[in-house]
Write an enzyme that holds these catalytic residues in place. Sequence first.
Site, PDB file in Angstrom:
ATOM      1  N   GLU A 179       0.486  -8.789  -7.997  1.00  0.00           N
ATOM      2  CA  GLU A 179       1.618  -8.764  -7.049  1.00  0.00           C
ATOM      3  C   GLU A 179       1.378  -9.732  -5.905  1.00  0.00           C
ATOM      4  O   GLU A 179       0.309  -9.662  -5.283  1.00  0.00           O
ATOM      5  CB  GLU A 179       1.808  -7.349  -6.505  1.00  0.00           C
ATOM      6  CG  GLU A 179       2.255  -6.369  -7.590  1.00  0.00           C
ATOM      7  CD  GLU A 179       2.526  -4.964  -7.057  1.00  0.00           C
ATOM      8  OE1 GLU A 179       2.405  -4.739  -5.836  1.00  0.00           O
ATOM      9  OE2 GLU A 179       2.858  -4.096  -7.873  1.00  0.00           O
ATOM     10  N   ARG A 207       1.425   2.074 -10.475  1.00  0.00           N
ATOM     11  CA  ARG A 207       0.660   0.843 -10.329  1.00  0.00           C
ATOM     12  C   ARG A 207       0.785   0.032 -11.610  1.00  0.00           C
ATOM     13  O   ARG A 207       0.704   0.570 -12.717  1.00  0.00           O
ATOM     14  CB  ARG A 207      -0.826   1.139 -10.063  1.00  0.00           C
ATOM     15  CG  ARG A 207      -1.117   1.580  -8.624  1.00  0.00           C
ATOM     16  CD  ARG A 207      -0.819   0.477  -7.613  1.00  0.00           C
ATOM     17  NE  ARG A 207      -1.057   0.854  -6.234  1.00  0.00           N
ATOM     18  CZ  ARG A 207      -0.146   1.391  -5.413  1.00  0.00           C
ATOM     19  NH1 ARG A 207       1.079   1.640  -5.835  1.00  0.00           N
ATOM     20  NH2 ARG A 207      -0.449   1.669  -4.164  1.00  0.00           N
ATOM     21  N   HIS A 266       8.033  -3.803  -5.999  1.00  0.00           N
ATOM     22  CA  HIS A 266       7.170  -2.758  -5.423  1.00  0.00           C
ATOM     23  C   HIS A 266       7.786  -2.188  -4.129  1.00  0.00           C
ATOM     24  O   HIS A 266       7.202  -2.290  -3.048  1.00  0.00           O
ATOM     25  CB  HIS A 266       5.753  -3.279  -5.163  1.00  0.00           C
ATOM     26  CG  HIS A 266       4.748  -2.157  -5.003  1.00  0.00           C
ATOM     27  ND1 HIS A 266       3.416  -2.288  -5.267  1.00  0.00           N
ATOM     28  CD2 HIS A 266       4.905  -0.859  -4.591  1.00  0.00           C
ATOM     29  CE1 HIS A 266       2.794  -1.158  -5.032  1.00  0.00           C
ATOM     30  NE2 HIS A 266       3.676  -0.258  -4.618  1.00  0.00           N
TER      31      HIS A 266
HETATM   32  C1  MLT Z   1       1.787   3.624  -2.075  1.00  0.00           C
HETATM   33  O1  MLT Z   1       0.759   3.622  -2.741  1.00  0.00           O
HETATM   34  O2  MLT Z   1       1.891   4.263  -1.017  1.00  0.00           O
HETATM   35  C2  MLT Z   1       2.999   2.870  -2.536  1.00  0.00           C
HETATM   36  O3  MLT Z   1       2.862   2.291  -3.774  1.00  0.00           O
HETATM   37  C3  MLT Z   1       3.468   1.924  -1.497  1.00  0.00           C
HETATM   38  C4  MLT Z   1       2.834   0.583  -1.478  1.00  0.00           C
HETATM   39  O4  MLT Z   1       1.734   0.364  -1.974  1.00  0.00           O
HETATM   40  O5  MLT Z   1       3.486  -0.319  -0.964  1.00  0.00           O
END
Ligand code: MLT
Length: 303
Positions: free
Chosen positions: A258, A229, A276
């Site tokens: 984002e 993150r 991401h």
């Molecule tokens: C997640 O937390 O599963 C990944 O970072 C995927 C997302 O958030 O797009």
Amino acid sequence: MKKILVADALNPEAFEELQAISDLDVTLKTGMDEQELVRTIPDYNAVVVRSATKVTKNAIDAATNLELIVRAGIGLDNIDLEAAKDKGIQVANTPSATTYTVSEMAFGLMLSAVRNLGQANLSMKEHKWEKKLLKGSELFEKTLGIIGSGRIGLDVAKKALAFGMKVIAFDVVDIQTDLDVEQVSLDDLLTRANIISLHLPLSDSTRHMISSDEFAKMKEGVIIVNASRGGVVDETALLNSLESGKVRAASIDVYEKEPPVDFSLIDHPKVMASPHIGAAASEGQKRAGFEVVRILKENMSGR
Ligand code: MLT
């Protein structure tokens, strides 16, 4: 009949299976902003999201029938967990569906950083031949510091060991693994690692966990990899450390905001950036989709 709102698109095969459950009334409605979600959510008993839809306190306050929020993915930072808990709404995610998806991405980011692959690609597209400028380094016998030793962190460790790296890791809990991973303090990790890869959820306790003080403790020429993150790293501190040369390169898939509004970090020549996409591989999304279906069957369907 329980009403299910799918607010972010699921893997198509999983969605088809969900629609086939005869005692669930499934609606797909994507791209909602907070106001629209507030207006829509009162009709539903369960809501499914990936990362685009933010299940905020306002949305949860408006949710008069909601029993369950399902996140197709790992991170729960797009859901107000406190508000859900206060209303007795259950929250579920798919914690193991995208382990390999994200760990392979982190490893790809790491390889790209040490071998300057992002810059190499850009330079070739400008029809240049910059062999000397693009000299990199090996992963072999380097020390990888993994911050966060959940499923993804440990899978990155496994891959790193296969590459002949020394792996040290920091976590606030005892690391449970048979792998040759040395658990160390955060300070120890920061001072010893040649490459640091972050594998942490974003919470009040991890926000800006890597900031100026932490960068100051790192080795000269350290490489930073972040597929967890964005908010875990203070982006201004990272940019300063890239500018001073303390950080040799950073490969980043995640951002404080984002999509990003400020591109100064992304524009830095020593940054390799992706939007991401750590969990965005078809196999991982399929596993996550079917896990969501299983959760809904178990909790919402009489079958
Ligand atoms: C997640 O937390 O599963 C990944 O970072 C995927 C997302 O958030 O797009």
